[in-house]
Structures are given as structure tokens and as C-alpha cells.
Design a protein around this motif. Structure first.
Motif, PDB file in Angstrom:
ATOM      1  N   ALA A 381       5.059  30.821  16.781  1.00 55.89           N
ATOM      2  CA  ALA A 381       4.713  31.937  15.889  1.00 55.89           C
ATOM      3  C   ALA A 381       5.390  31.770  14.531  1.00 55.89           C
ATOM      4  O   ALA A 381       4.781  31.993  13.485  1.00 55.89           O
ATOM      5  CB  ALA A 381       5.121  33.261  16.529  1.00 55.89           C
ATOM      6  N   THR A 382       6.648  31.366  14.548  1.00 58.24           N
ATOM      7  CA  THR A 382       7.402  31.242  13.292  1.00 58.24           C
ATOM      8  C   THR A 382       7.562  29.790  12.836  1.00 58.24           C
ATOM      9  O   THR A 382       8.046  29.522  11.747  1.00 58.24           O
ATOM     10  CB  THR A 382       8.815  31.833  13.473  1.00 58.24           C
ATOM     11  N   LYS A 383       7.150  28.865  13.727  1.00 61.29           N
ATOM     12  CA  LYS A 383       7.298  27.419  13.461  1.00 61.29           C
ATOM     13  C   LYS A 383       8.754  27.041  13.209  1.00 61.29           C
ATOM     14  O   LYS A 383       9.060  26.240  12.325  1.00 61.29           O
ATOM     15  CB  LYS A 383       6.412  26.994  12.283  1.00 61.29           C
ATOM     16  N   THR A 384       9.635  27.677  13.970  1.00 56.51           N
ATOM     17  CA  THR A 384      11.073  27.392  13.829  1.00 56.51           C
ATOM     18  C   THR A 384      11.655  27.015  15.181  1.00 56.51           C
ATOM     19  O   THR A 384      11.055  27.279  16.230  1.00 56.51           O
ATOM     20  CB  THR A 384      11.829  28.634  13.307  1.00 56.51           C
ATOM     21  N   MET A 385      12.832  26.402  15.133  1.00 57.83           N
ATOM     22  CA  MET A 385      13.580  26.129  16.363  1.00 57.83           C
ATOM     23  C   MET A 385      14.511  27.317  16.573  1.00 57.83           C
ATOM     24  O   MET A 385      15.400  27.567  15.752  1.00 57.83           O
ATOM     25  CB  MET A 385      14.401  24.846  16.229  1.00 57.83           C
ATOM     26  N   ASP A 386      14.285  28.060  17.659  1.00 61.83           N
ATOM     27  CA  ASP A 386      15.067  29.281  17.897  1.00 61.83           C
ATOM     28  C   ASP A 386      16.045  29.087  19.055  1.00 61.83           C
ATOM     29  O   ASP A 386      15.725  28.414  20.046  1.00 61.83           O
ATOM     30  CB  ASP A 386      14.131  30.448  18.227  1.00 61.83           C
ATOM     31  N   LEU A 387      17.193  29.714  18.916  1.00 60.93           N
ATOM     32  CA  LEU A 387      18.188  29.689  19.990  1.00 60.93           C
ATOM     33  C   LEU A 387      17.596  30.329  21.241  1.00 60.93           C
ATOM     34  O   LEU A 387      16.981  31.398  21.168  1.00 60.93           O
ATOM     35  CB  LEU A 387      19.433  30.479  19.543  1.00 60.93           C
ATOM     36  N   VAL A 388      17.744  29.670  22.385  1.00 61.54           N
ATOM     37  CA  VAL A 388      17.368  30.276  23.667  1.00 61.54           C
ATOM     38  C   VAL A 388      18.578  31.089  24.113  1.00 61.54           C
ATOM     39  O   VAL A 388      19.607  30.514  24.501  1.00 61.54           O
ATOM     40  CB  VAL A 388      17.033  29.179  24.708  1.00 61.54           C
ATOM     41  N   PRO A 389      18.505  32.451  24.007  1.00 66.00           N
ATOM     42  CA  PRO A 389      19.722  33.248  24.178  1.00 66.00           C
ATOM     43  C   PRO A 389      20.461  32.967  25.481  1.00 66.00           C
ATOM     44  O   PRO A 389      21.680  32.841  25.496  1.00 66.00           O
ATOM     45  CB  PRO A 389      19.217  34.684  24.113  1.00 66.00           C
ATOM     46  N   ALA A 390      19.710  32.813  26.585  1.00 64.78           N
ATOM     47  CA  ALA A 390      20.381  32.627  27.883  1.00 64.78           C
ATOM     48  C   ALA A 390      21.143  31.306  27.950  1.00 64.78           C
ATOM     49  O   ALA A 390      21.989  31.116  28.828  1.00 64.78           O
ATOM     50  CB  ALA A 390      19.355  32.688  29.006  1.00 64.78           C
TER      51      ALA A 390
END
Ligand SMILES: Cc1cc2nc3c(=O)[nH]c(=O)nc-3n(C[C@H](O)[C@H](O)[C@H](O)COP(=O)(O)OP(=O)(O)OC[C@H]3O[C@@H](n4cnc5c(N)ncnc54)[C@H](O)[C@@H]3O)c2cc1C
Length: 419
Positions: A381-390
Motif C-alpha cells: 500500500a505504501t511501497k515501504t519496508m515496515d517494521l513487523v511489530p511482533a
């Protein structure tokens, strides 16, 4: 060897040897093409290696200014005499055996002689033509008025700078003052400066009684492992480390070793300026940044998103995806990028759902360490690498076991990158 036992050293060496013998069973068939990789650190060496392991007939040239890479990882332990530089220096012989063409030289520019070819200029050498260029030159420093790194070291690239800072620390009198400055984030290795403060404090307590460490941090608070480092500063190294947040470094008097800041002047016996950072020089000079600092890339293949630059990829500390600037994640980015380039040679799209991960181990004393780890996933959706919180984890407290594990982790990363 001092606090690093012979067993540790053998572990480092042994893991490297074991992985050197990994069979190339992943080799794809019928692929051909040319890739030039600039920078043989954690990002570039991994990329060159995995292109050869997975890419069969793809011609890979790795260009580095130096004949061997000296790792920043574990380099704080050189300052405290626990390791020496030769133990964290890696040549490119194993990569050459995998078919990587290694060229020692400094890349100075990139041209596009025709629609399908890039040409990489190397100082004093024949230029190299290819379809894909991968830039992995690490970091460069932003200038600070009066700052001369040959007098006031950063030691944020390992090698001569590490040796200089170590010599200055050794020459410091008992009861002396070590001052370090931390730049605004993002910078290379978020916990690294706080780790250095602990390693230096521990070393000074043992060898220069009465000495102090002052940290001048441009950030509003400790950037990584805040609880661990707060405890380290106020309990483990209480009375030795003094921490100041929100300090802007305005200028440096390199002769007198004075840091001039918004809260006043600080005169040191040893001054360590970890200056604000940006992408390696070849990235900025080739016009691959929009803010003069980091290179915007598509995290599916690490290709530049700047118009006209397709076929140029930027990985490691120079890329601007927002992932942390660590050697561990540089190694992971390199594998995503290698896979995407090979798919491009095969006429395929990149993997639509890449993941990367990062880990940092931080010595807190001469025999305890903490750690930090995180996983990142592509968000379409954002075309970013996002932290996987868990996935986010930190050591509960610095322990001796963590200190031992640090060498196993580093040995694996070193082997996966250089062996
Ligand atoms: C004290 C300290 C502790 C750290 N601890 C950790 C840790 O625990 N875990 C972790 O994951 N990371 C750690 N890091 C961070 C890690 O070292 C960096 O993130 C990592 O080195 C980045 O890899 P890179 O390939 O982008 O750059 P580098 O590893 O710096 O490699 C860049 C290479 O490019 C070459 N180069 C540059 N420009 C050119 C050019 N124009 N032509 C030819 N060659 C060129 C250089 O010679 C160099 O070999 C630490 C860093 C420091 C300073």
C-alpha cells in the motif's frame, strides 16, 4: 589476545571456513548479463557473492577502494584492546573463487553510453560497462566547521580511524575526559555510539582511574535500546558516563579538542566526533539523492526511483528506505537485490513480498552484551519496508551469554558476506 579468548577467535575463523565450502547448488541456468558492484562491505560483498551463487553465467565485477574490508562490526572492541583489526579484516579471495572479478580502485562516476548500458569510471583504470550497477559505498560525513578527522577521529569507518582513536585513548592520562558527539538520526548503527560510550567507560575504569565519558547527543533521547543504555549509564557506569540529549554540535576546534555546542564549549583530552552522515560520495555525485543525503530506491529491487536512473541500484547504508543502517540488514538487502537483478535478467518481475531483518549486539562491559533485533516486510500500500511489530526484540539485560553469542552471530554474518 586479551579479553577475547582463543575459543572465540577459532569460532570466528571456523564459521568462515565452513561456509566457504558451501556448494553452489542454487546456480540458475542460462542466465547472462553484466553487473558492476561498487563497494565491498556488508552490502556489496554479499551481493557479489550471491549473484555468483545464484546467477550462473552472470559476470560480476566488484570494485573496492581497498584490497580488504575492515568491519565496523565489533570494531569498538579494538578500542578497548579486546580485539585487533586483523581479526575483523576480510579479503575477497573466497569471492574470487566463486568467480567474482575483483578490481581494486575507486569508482569516480557513472555514465550512460547507450540505452541499455551503464559505464562505471574507475580512477586510473579502464571503465567497466554493464547492464546493472549496484552502489554499496556505505556512508560519508557532512562537514562541520573546524572539524579535521585526522586530528579528531570519528572511527565510524573502521581502519586507520579506529587505530587513531585507540592510540589517543591509550595516551590519555588517568582522570582524563573522553567526549563523544552523536549525530541526528538516521546514522550508521543506531545503538553503536551508546555501545562505544560503554566500551570506552569500561576500558577507562580498568586502565585510567578517575576518567570520565561525556556524551553529547544531537537526538532528544537515546535512539536505540533506551532502557538498557539508561541503566548502563546510570548504574553499571555510574559516575563515569554523563549523558546530554538535544546537543547541537556547531563547530569543532580540532587543535584544542573542543566541541562547540548550543549548551556551551566542551574541552576534551580525547574528542570523538561522530559527524552527521549521508550516502557514500559516488551516490551523491551521480545525482542519486533528492535531499543530498540518502538515495530513494524501490525496496523490491533497490533500483533508484530517480527518473532516468533505472538499472542503478543502491543498497546498504546509502539507501534511503528508512530501514536501519546496519551490516546485518545490508546483507539481507543485498540478497533481495541480487534476486531481483537475476529475475530481471530472466525477464521476470521482482519478488513482490521481500522481507529483511536486522540485529545489533552491543558490548556493555568487557564480558557482557545486549542485543536488538527486528524484521521488516514490504507494504504494497505504501511501497515501504515496515517494521513487523511482533518481531521487535531486545535483550532483557546485558549478560555474559549474550557476550558469547555476539561472536557466533558476527562469525555467521562475516562468513555469509565474505567467505
Ligand atoms: C562501531 C560500530 C558498530 C556496529 N555494530 C553493528 C552491529 O552490531 N550490527 C550491525 O548489523 N551493524 C553494525 N554496524 C553498522 C555496519 O557496520 C554498517 O551498517 C555496514 O558496514 C554498512 O554496510 P555497507 O556495505 O553499506 O557499507 P560498508 O560496510 O562501509 O562498505 C562500504 C565499502 O565501499 C567502499 N567504497 C566506498 N566508496 C567507494 C568508491 N567510490 N569506490 C570503491 N569503493 C568504495 C569502501 O571501501 C567500503 O569497503 C556498526 C557500525 C559501527 C560504526
Amino acid at each position: 589476545m586479551n579479553t577475547i579468548s582463543r575459543r572465540h577467535f577459532l569460532k570466528l575463523a571456523g564459521a568462515a571456513t565452513a561456509l566457504a565450502a558451501t556448494p553452489t547448488f542454487l546456480k540458475a541456468q542460462n542466465l547472462s548479463g553484466r553487473v558492476v558492484v561498487v563497494g565491498g562491505g556488508f552490502a556489496g560483498a554479499t551481493l557479489a557473492k550471491y549473484l555468483r551463487l545464484w546467477g550462473g553465467g552472470v559476470a560480476v565485477t566488484l570494485v573496492d577502494a581497498n584490497p580488504a574490508h575492515i568491519s565496523c562490526i565489533l570494531s569498538n572492541l579494538v578500542l578497548s584492546n579486546s580485539l585487533n583489526l586483523s581479526q575483523i579484516t576480510f579479503n575477497y579471495e573466497s569471492l574470487k573463487q566463486l568467480g567474482v572479478n575483483f578490481v581494486q580502485g575507486r569508482a569516480t562516476g557513472i555514465e550512460k553510453p547507450n540505452n541499455t548500458t551503464w559505464r562505471v569510471q574507475i580512477a586510473g583504470r579502464t571503465p567497466l560497462d554493464c547492464e546493472h550497477v549496484v552502489l554499496a559505498p556505505g556512508i560519508d560525513f557532512q562537514p562541520i566547521t573546524g572539524w579535521v578527522a585526522s586530528q579528531v577521529p570519528h572511527a565510524w569507518e573502521a581502519g586507520a580511524q579506529t587505530t587513531l582513536l585507540k592510540q589517543q585513548l591509550q595516551a590519555m592520562p588517568a582522570g582524563g575526559l573522553f567526549i563523544m558527539t552523536i549525530p541526528p538520526k538516521p546514522y550508521r548503527c543506531p545503538p553503536g555510539p551508546y555501545e562505544r560510550a560503554c566500551v570506552v567507560a569500561d576500558y577507562l575504569k580498568r586502565t585510567k582511574p578517575g576518567s570520565k565519558v561525556i556524551i553529547l547527543d544531537a537526538n532528544p533521547g537515546i535512539v536505540a535500546e533506551a532502557e538498557t543504555f539508561t541503566k548502563a549509564f546510570t548504574q553499571t557506569h555510574a559516575g563515569v558516563i554523563e549523558y546530554h540529549p538535544n546537543v547541537a554540535l556547531l563547530a569543532v576546534d580540532s587543535n584544542q579538542r573542543i566541541a562547540k555546542t548550543n549548551i556551551g564549549d566542551f574541552k576534551a583530552d580525547v574528542l570523538n566526533v561522530i559527524a552527521p552522515q549521508k550516502a557514500g560520495g559516488i551516490v551523491t555525485s551521480a545525482g542519486l539523492t533528492t535531499d543530498g543525503r540518502w538515495a530513494p530506491v524501490n525496496p523490491l529491487n533497490y533500483e533508484s526511483t530517480i527518473p532516468g536512473m533505472s538499472g542503478i541500484h543502491i543498497i546498504g547504508d546509502s539507501q534511503g528506505t528508512g530501514q536501519p543502517k546496519s551490516g546485518h540488514i545490508a546483507n539481507a538487502e543485498a540478497k533481495v537485490c541480487a534476486d531481483a537483478i537475476l529475475r530481471a535478467f530472466a525477464g521476470e518481475a521482482p519478488d513482490p513480498a521481500p522481507m529483511t531483518n536486522s540485529a545489533c549486539y552491543s558490548p556493555i562491559t568487557a564480558n557482557t552484551a545486549s542485543w536488538l533485533t527486528a524484521v521488516y516486510a514490504y507494504n504494497p500500500a505504501t511501497k515501504t519496508m515496515d517494521l513487523v511489530p511482533a518481531s521487535f526484540g531486545e535483550a532483557a539485560s546485558p549478560t555474559k551469554d549474550n557476550y558469547e553469542d555476539m561472536f557466533d552471530w558476527a562469525a555467521n554474518l562475516f562468513a555469509d558476506t565474505f567467505a
